[in-house]
Design a protein around this motif. Structure first.
Motif, short mmCIF file in Angstrom:
data_model
loop_
_atom_site.label_atom_id
_atom_site.label_comp_id
_atom_site.label_asym_id
_atom_site.label_seq_id
_atom_site.Cartn_x
_atom_site.Cartn_y
_atom_site.Cartn_z
N ARG A 1 0.84 -1.21 0.00
CA ARG A 1 0.00 0.00 0.00
C ARG A 1 0.87 1.25 0.00
NH1 ARG A 1 -5.51 -0.22 2.16
NH2 ARG A 1 -5.47 2.02 1.86
N SER B 1 2.63 1.66 -3.46
CA SER B 1 1.68 2.11 -4.48
C SER B 1 1.36 3.59 -4.32
CB SER B 1 0.40 1.28 -4.38
OG SER B 1 -0.58 1.77 -5.26
N LYS B 2 1.12 4.03 -3.10
CA LYS B 2 0.77 5.43 -2.88
C LYS B 2 1.96 6.34 -3.18
CE LYS B 2 -2.58 6.86 -2.08
NZ LYS B 2 -3.60 7.51 -2.95
N GLN C 1 4.43 5.77 -5.24
CA GLN C 1 4.61 5.82 -6.70
C GLN C 1 3.59 6.77 -7.32
OE1 GLN C 1 4.29 1.67 -7.81
NE2 GLN C 1 6.50 1.35 -7.63
N HIS C 2 2.36 6.70 -6.85
CA HIS C 2 1.31 7.59 -7.35
C HIS C 2 1.66 9.06 -7.10
CE1 HIS C 2 -2.73 8.96 -8.37
NE2 HIS C 2 -2.76 9.61 -7.21
#
Length: 143
Positions: A32, A35-36, A38-39
């Motif tokens: 999690r 992913s965040k 990278q976003h």
């Protein structure tokens, strides 16, 4: 290595999530977070450091407290990334770095966090049980 574009304080980014206190949650928290970040365009090299920190904190909550749920919160602004992991444990003690012997497999995680983070610490939940373990990583200089 470039930092995310400087954002005014009012544009700070935050994310929070809860996980059950199971060993499988360590990988879920790491995924999690990855992913965040990278976003948000967070530098990959610093993201590896952040993943190590959240792994250590979630592992400690799972293994060393009697909590049922773990709450994770990440906060990113132009200067730092703050990672917080809270538990609901009944113990009134804070995690402490320890000196592991050469033969021991475990026991070095908080030493690594201390070496990689600008600051880290433990806060009480106030009137509730449990604690919040947190670390702040600067936008440069980690790893």
């Amino acid at each position: 290595m470039t930092a995310p574009s400087a954002a005014p304080a009012e544009e700070a980014r935050q994310e929070g999530f809860e996980l059950p206190a199971h060993t499988a949650s360590v990988a879920r928290a790491r995924a999690r977070l990855r992913s965040k970040l990278q976003h948000w365009g967070f530098p990959e090299e610093l993201g590896h450091t952040a993943q190590l920190v959240i792994s250590e904190f979630v592992t400690n909550a799972v293994l060393h407290t009697d909590t049922v749920r773990i709450r994770c919160r990440i906060h990113l602004d132009s200067e730092r990334l703050r990672i917080e992991v809270s538990d609901e444990g009944a113990q009134n003690c804070a995690p402490q770095p320890r000196s592991a012997t050469l033969d021991e497999v475990n026991g070095r995680g908080l030493q690594l966090v201390g070496a990689l983070a600008q600051r880290w610490g433990v806060s009480a939940h106030g009137t509730r049980c449990g604690r919040v373990v947190w670390a702040e990583l600067g936008m440069t200089g980690a790893l």
